[in-house]
Design an enzyme around this catalytic site. Structure first.
Site, PDB file in Angstrom:
ATOM      1  N   ASP A  60      28.707  17.427  25.741  1.00  0.00           N
ATOM      2  CA  ASP A  60      28.702  18.855  26.068  1.00  0.00           C
ATOM      3  C   ASP A  60      27.301  19.290  26.453  1.00  0.00           C
ATOM      4  O   ASP A  60      26.394  19.267  25.623  1.00  0.00           O
ATOM      5  CB  ASP A  60      29.104  19.679  24.838  1.00  0.00           C
ATOM      6  N   SER A  93      33.424  13.866  20.650  1.00  0.00           N
ATOM      7  CA  SER A  93      32.395  14.725  21.232  1.00  0.00           C
ATOM      8  C   SER A  93      31.085  14.579  20.472  1.00  0.00           C
ATOM      9  O   SER A  93      31.016  14.846  19.273  1.00  0.00           O
ATOM     10  CB  SER A  93      32.853  16.185  21.194  1.00  0.00           C
ATOM     11  N   GLY A 108      33.607  22.859  15.728  1.00  0.00           N
ATOM     12  CA  GLY A 108      34.136  23.305  14.439  1.00  0.00           C
ATOM     13  C   GLY A 108      34.982  24.561  14.479  1.00  0.00           C
ATOM     14  O   GLY A 108      35.282  25.144  13.443  1.00  0.00           O
ATOM     15  N   ASP A 148      40.003  20.247  24.664  1.00  0.00           N
ATOM     16  CA  ASP A 148      38.732  20.178  23.931  1.00  0.00           C
ATOM     17  C   ASP A 148      38.564  21.449  23.111  1.00  0.00           C
ATOM     18  O   ASP A 148      38.566  22.550  23.661  1.00  0.00           O
ATOM     19  CB  ASP A 148      37.590  20.048  24.955  1.00  0.00           C
ATOM     20  N   GLY A 149      38.408  21.247  21.811  1.00  0.00           N
ATOM     21  CA  GLY A 149      38.131  22.363  20.921  1.00  0.00           C
ATOM     22  C   GLY A 149      39.138  22.428  19.789  1.00  0.00           C
ATOM     23  O   GLY A 149      40.322  22.653  20.026  1.00  0.00           O
ATOM     24  N   GLY A 150      38.680  22.171  18.572  1.00  0.00           N
ATOM     25  CA  GLY A 150      39.567  22.249  17.413  1.00  0.00           C
ATOM     26  C   GLY A 150      40.663  21.198  17.420  1.00  0.00           C
ATOM     27  O   GLY A 150      41.728  21.403  16.827  1.00  0.00           O
TER      28      GLY A 150
HETATM   29  C1  DX5 Z   1      32.850  23.776  22.311  1.00  0.00           C
HETATM   30  C2  DX5 Z   1      32.732  22.289  22.311  1.00  0.00           C
HETATM   31  C3  DX5 Z   1      33.624  21.706  21.270  1.00  0.00           C
HETATM   32  C4  DX5 Z   1      33.371  20.260  20.975  1.00  0.00           C
HETATM   33  C5  DX5 Z   1      34.466  19.693  20.136  1.00  0.00           C
HETATM   34  O1  DX5 Z   1      31.962  24.279  23.209  1.00  0.00           O
HETATM   35  O2  DX5 Z   1      33.022  21.793  23.590  1.00  0.00           O
HETATM   36  O3  DX5 Z   1      34.933  21.922  21.681  1.00  0.00           O
HETATM   37  O4  DX5 Z   1      33.227  19.472  22.095  1.00  0.00           O
HETATM   38  O5  DX5 Z   1      34.215  20.023  18.873  1.00  0.00           O
HETATM   39  P1  DX5 Z   1      35.336  20.311  17.798  1.00  0.00           P
HETATM   40  O6  DX5 Z   1      36.301  19.192  17.831  1.00  0.00           O
HETATM   41  O7  DX5 Z   1      34.538  20.362  16.553  1.00  0.00           O
HETATM   42  O8  DX5 Z   1      35.969  21.614  18.163  1.00  0.00           O
END
Ligand code: DX5
Length: 235
Positions: free
Chosen positions: A36, A9, A148, A178-180
Protein backbone atom coordinates in the site's frame (compact mmCIF):
# COMPACT_ATOMS: atom_id res chain seq x y z
CA UNK A 1 -12.32 -20.19 -13.55
CA UNK A 2 -9.85 -18.12 -11.55
CA UNK A 3 -7.28 -19.60 -9.23
CA UNK A 4 -7.39 -18.09 -5.76
CA UNK A 5 -4.72 -15.54 -4.90
CA UNK A 6 -3.83 -14.71 -1.30
CA UNK A 7 -1.94 -11.43 -0.94
CA UNK A 8 -0.86 -10.45 2.59
CA UNK A 9 -0.61 -6.68 3.00
CA UNK A 10 2.77 -5.40 4.14
CA UNK A 11 1.03 -2.53 5.95
CA UNK A 12 0.37 -4.91 8.85
CA UNK A 13 3.98 -6.13 9.09
CA UNK A 14 6.51 -5.14 11.74
CA UNK A 15 8.24 -2.32 9.87
CA UNK A 16 11.37 -2.70 11.99
CA UNK A 17 11.88 -6.24 10.62
CA UNK A 18 10.63 -6.04 7.04
CA UNK A 19 13.11 -8.55 5.59
CA UNK A 20 12.04 -11.20 8.12
CA UNK A 21 8.40 -10.34 7.60
CA UNK A 22 8.41 -10.82 3.82
CA UNK A 23 10.29 -14.10 4.19
CA UNK A 24 7.63 -15.17 6.68
CA UNK A 25 4.91 -14.30 4.17
CA UNK A 26 6.59 -16.33 1.42
CA UNK A 27 7.21 -19.32 3.68
CA UNK A 28 3.58 -19.23 4.83
CA UNK A 29 2.48 -19.96 1.26
CA UNK A 30 1.23 -16.59 0.06
CA UNK A 31 0.89 -15.94 -3.68
CA UNK A 32 1.57 -12.22 -3.87
CA UNK A 33 2.72 -9.45 -1.54
CA UNK A 34 0.38 -6.44 -1.43
CA UNK A 35 2.06 -3.06 -0.92
CA UNK A 36 0.00 0.00 0.00
CA UNK A 37 1.54 3.29 -1.12
CA UNK A 38 -0.09 6.28 0.60
CA UNK A 39 0.98 9.88 0.05
CA UNK A 40 -1.13 11.49 2.78
CA UNK A 41 -3.07 13.48 0.17
CA UNK A 42 -5.89 11.23 -1.05
CA UNK A 43 -5.84 9.13 2.13
CA UNK A 44 -5.16 10.47 5.63
CA UNK A 45 -1.94 8.50 6.13
CA UNK A 46 1.57 8.08 4.73
CA UNK A 47 2.95 4.56 4.40
CA UNK A 48 6.21 3.97 2.50
CA UNK A 49 7.73 4.54 -0.93
CA UNK A 50 10.02 3.07 -3.55
CA UNK A 51 13.02 2.71 -1.22
CA UNK A 52 11.10 0.27 0.96
CA UNK A 53 9.63 -1.58 -2.04
CA UNK A 54 13.03 -2.19 -3.60
CA UNK A 55 14.53 -3.10 -0.21
CA UNK A 56 11.97 -5.85 0.47
CA UNK A 57 12.31 -7.09 -3.12
CA UNK A 58 15.70 -8.48 -2.14
CA UNK A 59 14.06 -10.79 0.41
CA UNK A 60 11.34 -12.48 -1.62
CA UNK A 61 10.44 -13.84 -5.03
CA UNK A 62 6.73 -13.17 -4.56
CA UNK A 63 5.06 -10.97 -7.18
CA UNK A 64 4.50 -7.41 -5.91
CA UNK A 65 0.94 -6.12 -6.03
CA UNK A 66 1.36 -2.36 -5.57
CA UNK A 67 -1.62 -0.11 -4.86
CA UNK A 68 -1.01 3.58 -5.39
CA UNK A 69 -3.21 5.59 -3.04
CA UNK A 70 -1.69 8.84 -4.22
CA UNK A 71 -2.99 12.07 -5.75
CA UNK A 72 -1.12 11.82 -9.06
CA UNK A 73 -0.22 8.21 -9.83
CA UNK A 74 1.07 9.08 -13.31
CA UNK A 75 4.06 10.88 -11.80
CA UNK A 76 5.08 7.77 -9.87
CA UNK A 77 4.45 4.88 -12.23
CA UNK A 78 7.97 4.61 -13.61
CA UNK A 79 9.64 4.64 -10.21
CA UNK A 80 7.39 1.89 -8.83
CA UNK A 81 7.94 -0.23 -11.93
CA UNK A 82 11.66 0.18 -11.41
CA UNK A 83 11.30 -0.62 -7.70
CA UNK A 84 9.78 -4.01 -8.56
CA UNK A 85 6.01 -3.74 -9.04
CA UNK A 86 4.45 -6.55 -11.08
CA UNK A 87 0.84 -5.50 -10.62
CA UNK A 88 0.26 -1.75 -10.38
CA UNK A 89 -3.13 -0.46 -9.29
CA UNK A 90 -4.31 3.14 -9.42
CA UNK A 91 -7.46 4.63 -7.94
CA UNK A 92 -10.16 5.91 -10.24
CA UNK A 93 -10.59 8.73 -7.67
CA UNK A 94 -7.01 9.99 -8.19
CA UNK A 95 -6.04 12.71 -10.67
CA UNK A 96 -5.42 11.41 -14.18
CA UNK A 97 -4.45 14.44 -16.30
CA UNK A 98 -4.55 12.45 -19.54
CA UNK A 99 -7.46 10.29 -18.44
CA UNK A 100 -7.70 7.00 -16.56
CA UNK A 101 -7.33 5.00 -19.77
CA UNK A 102 -4.00 6.66 -20.49
CA UNK A 103 -2.69 5.85 -16.99
CA UNK A 104 -3.71 2.22 -17.41
CA UNK A 105 -2.10 2.03 -20.85
CA UNK A 106 1.15 3.44 -19.43
CA UNK A 107 1.19 0.73 -16.76
CA UNK A 108 0.78 -2.00 -19.36
CA UNK A 109 3.33 -0.41 -21.66
CA UNK A 110 5.82 -0.59 -18.79
CA UNK A 111 5.31 -4.35 -18.65
CA UNK A 112 3.08 -4.44 -15.55
CA UNK A 113 -0.43 -5.70 -15.05
CA UNK A 114 -2.82 -2.78 -14.69
CA UNK A 115 -5.26 -2.49 -11.81
CA UNK A 116 -8.04 -0.02 -11.09
CA UNK A 117 -9.24 0.55 -7.51
CA UNK A 118 -12.56 1.87 -6.23
CA UNK A 119 -13.23 3.32 -2.80
CA UNK A 120 -16.35 2.08 -0.98
CA UNK A 121 -18.41 5.17 -1.88
CA UNK A 122 -17.46 5.11 -5.58
CA UNK A 123 -19.98 3.27 -7.75
CA UNK A 124 -18.88 0.45 -10.01
CA UNK A 125 -20.12 2.47 -12.98
CA UNK A 126 -17.04 4.73 -12.66
CA UNK A 127 -14.74 1.80 -13.35
CA UNK A 128 -16.86 0.00 -15.94
CA UNK A 129 -15.79 2.10 -18.95
CA UNK A 130 -12.23 0.85 -18.32
CA UNK A 131 -12.97 -2.84 -17.86
CA UNK A 132 -11.36 -3.66 -21.21
CA UNK A 133 -8.15 -1.89 -20.14
CA UNK A 134 -7.52 -3.60 -16.79
CA UNK A 135 -6.06 -6.83 -15.50
CA UNK A 136 -7.42 -6.33 -11.99
CA UNK A 137 -10.34 -4.52 -10.36
CA UNK A 138 -9.68 -3.67 -6.70
CA UNK A 139 -12.85 -3.22 -4.71
CA UNK A 140 -11.91 -1.55 -1.42
CA UNK A 141 -13.87 -3.03 1.46
CA UNK A 142 -12.84 -0.26 3.89
CA UNK A 143 -12.17 3.45 3.43
CA UNK A 144 -8.45 3.35 2.63
CA UNK A 145 -5.84 4.79 4.93
CA UNK A 146 -5.41 2.38 7.79
CA UNK A 147 -5.21 -1.34 8.40
CA UNK A 148 -7.32 -3.04 11.04
CA UNK A 149 -10.71 -1.61 10.02
CA UNK A 150 -13.95 -3.57 9.77
CA UNK A 151 -15.07 -4.93 6.37
CA UNK A 152 -17.97 -2.89 4.97
CA UNK A 153 -20.80 -5.33 4.12
CA UNK A 154 -22.10 -3.14 1.26
CA UNK A 155 -18.97 -4.23 -0.63
CA UNK A 156 -20.52 -7.62 -1.27
CA UNK A 157 -23.11 -6.25 -3.69
CA UNK A 158 -20.40 -4.40 -5.62
CA UNK A 159 -18.37 -7.60 -5.97
CA UNK A 160 -21.48 -9.43 -7.20
CA UNK A 161 -22.09 -6.75 -9.83
CA UNK A 162 -18.47 -6.75 -10.94
CA UNK A 163 -18.51 -10.53 -11.33
CA UNK A 164 -21.70 -10.47 -13.39
CA UNK A 165 -20.63 -7.55 -15.58
CA UNK A 166 -17.20 -9.05 -16.18
CA UNK A 167 -18.82 -12.27 -17.39
CA UNK A 168 -21.32 -10.36 -19.53
CA UNK A 169 -18.44 -8.51 -21.19
CA UNK A 170 -16.47 -11.72 -21.71
CA UNK A 171 -13.49 -10.28 -19.85
CA UNK A 172 -11.05 -11.93 -17.47
CA UNK A 173 -9.61 -9.30 -15.15
CA UNK A 174 -9.21 -10.34 -11.54
CA UNK A 175 -11.49 -9.10 -8.79
CA UNK A 176 -9.56 -8.20 -5.64
CA UNK A 177 -10.88 -7.17 -2.24
CA UNK A 178 -8.88 -5.29 0.38
CA UNK A 179 -9.78 -4.14 3.85
CA UNK A 180 -10.96 -6.06 6.90
CA UNK A 181 -10.52 -9.38 5.10
CA UNK A 182 -10.51 -12.31 7.53
CA UNK A 183 -11.94 -15.82 7.32
CA UNK A 184 -15.54 -14.67 7.82
CA UNK A 185 -15.49 -11.67 5.50
CA UNK A 186 -13.38 -13.50 2.91
CA UNK A 187 -16.10 -16.15 2.78
CA UNK A 188 -18.65 -13.47 1.80
CA UNK A 189 -16.35 -11.85 -0.73
CA UNK A 190 -15.40 -15.14 -2.37
CA UNK A 191 -19.00 -16.27 -2.73
CA UNK A 192 -19.82 -12.93 -4.31
CA UNK A 193 -17.06 -13.43 -6.88
CA UNK A 194 -13.73 -12.12 -5.58
CA UNK A 195 -10.65 -14.13 -6.56
CA UNK A 196 -7.83 -12.11 -4.95
CA UNK A 197 -7.84 -11.60 -1.19
CA UNK A 198 -5.68 -8.89 0.34
CA UNK A 199 -5.41 -9.35 4.09
CA UNK A 200 -3.22 -7.50 6.54
CA UNK A 201 -4.17 -7.70 10.19
CA UNK A 202 -5.85 -11.12 10.03
CA UNK A 203 -2.76 -12.76 8.53
CA UNK A 204 0.06 -10.89 10.27
CA UNK A 205 -1.62 -11.18 13.69
CA UNK A 206 -2.54 -14.86 13.22
CA UNK A 207 -0.68 -17.20 15.56
CA UNK A 208 0.08 -19.36 12.49
CA UNK A 209 0.13 -17.40 9.23
CA UNK A 210 0.52 -20.54 7.10
CA UNK A 211 -2.60 -22.06 8.65
CA UNK A 212 -4.52 -18.80 8.22
CA UNK A 213 -3.57 -18.75 4.52
CA UNK A 214 -4.58 -22.38 4.07
CA UNK A 215 -7.95 -21.58 5.65
CA UNK A 216 -8.54 -18.73 3.20
CA UNK A 217 -7.55 -21.00 0.33
CA UNK A 218 -9.99 -23.69 1.44
CA UNK A 219 -13.07 -21.45 1.53
CA UNK A 220 -15.60 -22.04 -1.24
CA UNK A 221 -15.61 -19.45 -3.99
CA UNK A 222 -18.18 -18.45 -6.54
CA UNK A 223 -16.49 -20.62 -9.15
CA UNK A 224 -16.37 -23.64 -6.85
CA UNK A 225 -18.50 -26.39 -8.45
CA UNK A 226 -22.08 -26.50 -7.09
CA UNK A 227 -21.61 -23.25 -5.14
CA UNK A 228 -21.04 -21.35 -8.37
CA UNK A 229 -23.99 -22.96 -10.09
CA UNK A 230 -26.31 -21.89 -7.28
CA UNK A 231 -25.05 -18.31 -7.36
CA UNK A 232 -25.22 -17.91 -11.12
CA UNK A 233 -28.78 -19.20 -11.11
CA UNK A 234 -29.79 -16.07 -9.20
CA UNK A 235 -28.97 -13.78 -12.12
C1 DX5 B 1 -6.37 0.35 3.86
C2 DX5 B 1 -5.38 -0.73 3.56
C3 DX5 B 1 -5.77 -1.99 4.25
C4 DX5 B 1 -4.71 -3.05 4.27
C5 DX5 B 1 -5.27 -4.35 4.73
O1 DX5 B 1 -5.93 1.50 3.28
O2 DX5 B 1 -5.28 -0.91 2.17
O3 DX5 B 1 -6.94 -2.44 3.65
O4 DX5 B 1 -4.10 -3.25 3.05
O5 DX5 B 1 -5.30 -4.32 6.06
P1 DX5 B 1 -6.40 -5.05 6.94
O6 DX5 B 1 -6.50 -6.45 6.47
O7 DX5 B 1 -5.83 -4.92 8.29
O8 DX5 B 1 -7.68 -4.29 6.75
Amino acid sequence: MFDRIIAPSLLAADFARLGDEVRRVEQAGADWLHLDIMDGLVVPNISFGTAVVSAVLRHTRLPFDVQLMVRRPNDMLASFVEAGANWLTVHVESEHPDGVRSTLARIRAAGCKAGLALNPKTPLSEAEPFFDAIDLLLIMSVNPGFGGQAFLPATVEKIESAYVRRAAAGLSFRIEIDGGVNRETAAMGLLAGADVLVSGTALFRASDMALAIRELRALPGRDTPNVGAQRVAQF
